[in-house]
Write a protein that holds these residues in place. Sequence first.
Motif, PDB file in Angstrom:
ATOM      1  N   LYS A 185      63.007  24.943 -20.246  1.00  0.00           N
ATOM      2  CA  LYS A 185      63.465  26.006 -21.145  1.00  0.00           C
ATOM      3  C   LYS A 185      63.311  25.635 -22.615  1.00  0.00           C
ATOM      4  N   ALA A 186      62.179  25.067 -22.968  1.00  0.00           N
ATOM      5  CA  ALA A 186      61.869  24.855 -24.379  1.00  0.00           C
ATOM      6  C   ALA A 186      61.371  26.165 -24.977  1.00  0.00           C
ATOM      7  N   ASN A 187      61.720  26.415 -26.237  1.00  0.00           N
ATOM      8  CA  ASN A 187      61.266  27.606 -26.948  1.00  0.00           C
ATOM      9  C   ASN A 187      59.885  27.329 -27.546  1.00  0.00           C
ATOM     10  N   ILE A 188      58.911  28.144 -27.165  1.00  0.00           N
ATOM     11  CA  ILE A 188      57.521  27.880 -27.520  1.00  0.00           C
ATOM     12  C   ILE A 188      56.924  29.095 -28.208  1.00  0.00           C
ATOM     13  N   VAL A 189      56.202  28.851 -29.301  1.00  0.00           N
ATOM     14  CA  VAL A 189      55.437  29.880 -29.995  1.00  0.00           C
ATOM     15  C   VAL A 189      53.968  29.492 -29.930  1.00  0.00           C
ATOM     16  N   ILE A 190      53.119  30.436 -29.540  1.00  0.00           N
ATOM     17  CA  ILE A 190      51.674  30.223 -29.472  1.00  0.00           C
ATOM     18  C   ILE A 190      51.053  30.893 -30.686  1.00  0.00           C
ATOM     19  N   SER A 191      50.364  30.126 -31.510  1.00  0.00           N
ATOM     20  CA  SER A 191      49.743  30.659 -32.717  1.00  0.00           C
ATOM     21  C   SER A 191      48.228  30.601 -32.578  1.00  0.00           C
ATOM     22  N   GLY A 192      47.545  31.304 -33.475  1.00  0.00           N
ATOM     23  CA  GLY A 192      46.094  31.320 -33.453  1.00  0.00           C
ATOM     24  C   GLY A 192      45.550  32.582 -34.094  1.00  0.00           C
ATOM     25  N   GLY A 193      44.243  32.646 -34.223  1.00  0.00           N
ATOM     26  CA  GLY A 193      43.592  33.802 -34.804  1.00  0.00           C
ATOM     27  C   GLY A 193      43.340  34.887 -33.772  1.00  0.00           C
ATOM     28  N   THR A 194      42.736  35.989 -34.239  1.00  0.00           N
ATOM     29  CA  THR A 194      42.413  37.092 -33.349  1.00  0.00           C
ATOM     30  C   THR A 194      41.358  36.659 -32.338  1.00  0.00           C
ATOM     31  N   GLY A 195      41.610  36.949 -31.064  1.00  0.00           N
ATOM     32  CA  GLY A 195      40.655  36.608 -30.017  1.00  0.00           C
ATOM     33  C   GLY A 195      40.579  35.135 -29.684  1.00  0.00           C
ATOM     34  N   SER A 196      41.574  34.362 -30.075  1.00  0.00           N
ATOM     35  CA  SER A 196      41.543  32.921 -29.794  1.00  0.00           C
ATOM     36  C   SER A 196      42.106  32.571 -28.423  1.00  0.00           C
ATOM     37  N   GLY A 197      42.698  33.538 -27.720  1.00  0.00           N
ATOM     38  CA  GLY A 197      43.222  33.277 -26.383  1.00  0.00           C
ATOM     39  C   GLY A 197      44.729  33.116 -26.327  1.00  0.00           C
ATOM     40  N   LYS A 198      45.450  33.646 -27.309  1.00  0.00           N
ATOM     41  CA  LYS A 198      46.909  33.492 -27.327  1.00  0.00           C
ATOM     42  C   LYS A 198      47.563  34.184 -26.130  1.00  0.00           C
ATOM     43  N   THR A 199      47.175  35.431 -25.885  1.00  0.00           N
ATOM     44  CA  THR A 199      47.794  36.180 -24.791  1.00  0.00           C
ATOM     45  C   THR A 199      47.441  35.568 -23.441  1.00  0.00           C
ATOM     46  N   THR A 200      46.225  35.071 -23.303  1.00  0.00           N
ATOM     47  CA  THR A 200      45.837  34.413 -22.054  1.00  0.00           C
ATOM     48  C   THR A 200      46.695  33.182 -21.794  1.00  0.00           C
ATOM     49  N   LEU A 201      46.885  32.359 -22.826  1.00  0.00           N
ATOM     50  CA  LEU A 201      47.725  31.173 -22.660  1.00  0.00           C
ATOM     51  C   LEU A 201      49.175  31.566 -22.417  1.00  0.00           C
ATOM     52  N   LEU A 202      49.640  32.641 -23.060  1.00  0.00           N
ATOM     53  CA  LEU A 202      51.010  33.099 -22.832  1.00  0.00           C
ATOM     54  C   LEU A 202      51.206  33.477 -21.366  1.00  0.00           C
ATOM     55  N   GLY A 203      50.210  34.136 -20.770  1.00  0.00           N
ATOM     56  CA  GLY A 203      50.310  34.466 -19.360  1.00  0.00           C
ATOM     57  C   GLY A 203      50.336  33.238 -18.474  1.00  0.00           C
ATOM     58  N   VAL A 204      49.550  32.205 -18.832  1.00  0.00           N
ATOM     59  CA  VAL A 204      49.533  30.973 -18.044  1.00  0.00           C
ATOM     60  C   VAL A 204      50.873  30.246 -18.155  1.00  0.00           C
ATOM     61  N   LEU A 205      51.411  30.145 -19.373  1.00  0.00           N
ATOM     62  CA  LEU A 205      52.711  29.484 -19.535  1.00  0.00           C
ATOM     63  C   LEU A 205      53.812  30.257 -18.815  1.00  0.00           C
ATOM     64  N   SER A 206      53.709  31.588 -18.813  1.00  0.00           N
ATOM     65  CA  SER A 206      54.719  32.385 -18.115  1.00  0.00           C
ATOM     66  C   SER A 206      54.690  32.137 -16.619  1.00  0.00           C
ATOM     67  N   SER A 207      53.532  31.751 -16.098  1.00  0.00           N
ATOM     68  CA  SER A 207      53.446  31.475 -14.657  1.00  0.00           C
ATOM     69  C   SER A 207      54.236  30.238 -14.260  1.00  0.00           C
ATOM     70  N   PHE A 208      54.591  29.377 -15.221  1.00  0.00           N
ATOM     71  CA  PHE A 208      55.379  28.180 -14.924  1.00  0.00           C
ATOM     72  C   PHE A 208      56.870  28.484 -14.774  1.00  0.00           C
ATOM     73  N   VAL A 209      57.311  29.689 -15.146  1.00  0.00           N
ATOM     74  CA  VAL A 209      58.731  30.030 -15.063  1.00  0.00           C
ATOM     75  C   VAL A 209      59.129  30.129 -13.587  1.00  0.00           C
ATOM     76  N   PRO A 210      60.246  29.543 -13.192  1.00  0.00           N
ATOM     77  CA  PRO A 210      60.665  29.628 -11.781  1.00  0.00           C
ATOM     78  C   PRO A 210      60.852  31.075 -11.337  1.00  0.00           C
ATOM     79  N   GLY A 211      60.610  31.313 -10.059  1.00  0.00           N
ATOM     80  CA  GLY A 211      60.670  32.667  -9.530  1.00  0.00           C
ATOM     81  C   GLY A 211      62.055  33.236  -9.397  1.00  0.00           C
ATOM     82  N   ASP A 212      63.117  32.417  -9.515  1.00  0.00           N
ATOM     83  CA  ASP A 212      64.476  32.932  -9.372  1.00  0.00           C
ATOM     84  C   ASP A 212      65.103  33.340 -10.699  1.00  0.00           C
ATOM     85  N   GLU A 213      64.310  33.413 -11.766  1.00  0.00           N
ATOM     86  CA  GLU A 213      64.838  33.797 -13.074  1.00  0.00           C
ATOM     87  C   GLU A 213      64.433  35.231 -13.406  1.00  0.00           C
ATOM     88  N   ARG A 214      65.252  35.880 -14.228  1.00  0.00           N
ATOM     89  CA  ARG A 214      65.014  37.255 -14.657  1.00  0.00           C
ATOM     90  C   ARG A 214      64.258  37.227 -15.985  1.00  0.00           C
TER      91      ARG A 214
END
Length: 472
Positions: free
Chosen positions: A199-228
């Motif tokens: 549960k570290a607070n993480i901000v993903i920075s970068g320019g347009t089209g650098s892959g921020k949203t893609t990495l955000l989706g990958v990091l979100s996949s690490f969240v345990p399935g029993d959390e809301r």
Amino acid sequence: MQAPTLDARRIKDTVRTRLLAEGVSLERLTAPERRLRVRSEVMELLKEERAILPASAVTDVVNQVSDEVVGLGPIERLLKDPEVSEVMVNGADDVYVERKGRIEKVDDLLFEGEEQVFHLIERIVAPLGLRVDESLPYVDARLSDGSRVHAIIPPLSLCGPALTIRKFTLRPFTPEDLIELGTLTPPMSAFLKACVRAKANIVISGGTGSGKTTLLGVLSSFVPGDERLITIEDAAELRLSQPHVVALEARPPNVEGAGAVTVRALVRNALRMRPDRIIVGEVRGGEALDMLQAMNTGHEGCLSTAHANSPRDALSRLETMALMSDIDLPVFHVREQLASALDLIVHMARLSDGRRIISEISSVEGLRGGAVVLEEVFTWRRSEDRFVPGKKPLVIDRLRERGHPLEPEILRLFGSSTRVGDLAEPARRQHESVVKGEFPPVADPEAPRRRRPRVARLAWRGSLRRLGTVLE
């Protein structure tokens, strides 16, 4: 007598004109049913005209008319191409695509005129209750599959109506995909996974089209399935695999200019929805302050993205956006919020060869001298074309405390730290002995004076508080 052979383009125009009049009924049909309807209309027209067309020409007419009537016209085939990640229409004569991070011009695709581009934009935004005209010559929207759309028309666009579509991948990226693409290394993936789990607070920075949203989706996949999870986005793009996800999407103003719901309003609502995690697609304005306050009031494990050129610039931009809120706060208080709320800043970059990489992972180490301290954890070294580990970050202590320690081989990658508070080996042993009550021996008063270090004595006639301020 042989039947006359008609021009395929005239057939297409005629069928399109007939079907556009039945557009309401066609919209209710599925995609296969609509294509069958188009094919039957083409065959009916050929029968009426007593015309003969080759089978390949009939198939081409059916596909073009179907794309024009119930699809996105000439760019429909580009959107179906799995190698194309972005489609850029610069007026009626210039169409470009992005393949594997590089921009290419499409030479064999031209619109019949600007009216066809206008019609395409209208087909995209009309079902969403939006409009594009001279009073509002630009719009942000999304397709039914989640692809992001931006359109801008004259008089703002001098090259004619311009349309940009960033495709939405049907299969979300996995950590293994990013490792294979060279975006990060296995130790970096393991480190980020442990940080998300802890549960570290993480901000993903970068320019347009650098892959921020893609990495955000990958990091979100690490969240345990029993959390809301509560996701908040301008245009819904995240597709999470967890079972308990509530997706919120901001709403632009309607035709009358009313009814807008901002990301900041959704962040405030999310705090009342009993979230275990809050994931903000992108921070752009005053919602930065609400997000920082959420991180500092028990809502740990938040993830978000922000446009910036570096981790240091990301902090400056978050500070600026927090000051854009309707709450008048001193700059120093905002920096205190940043230093206490954030744990990691992950910066994305797009290289000249089209690759998207994590150029730097920085740890937020608190305040020092009124400025937020950043320490490099992993850095992309361009000259060597490789990732280089940095110093041991403070967040590693949190990982160990919360039951997500890093593997010993990953810990050995980090060099010795020179942060304030880290002790050398002799000083550390002395510190541990003091804690245990084992005080070091007192120096012999009879020892020669030459062994005693000289200490400069300063005369200070002011108050002790003032002396402490001067020394600081």
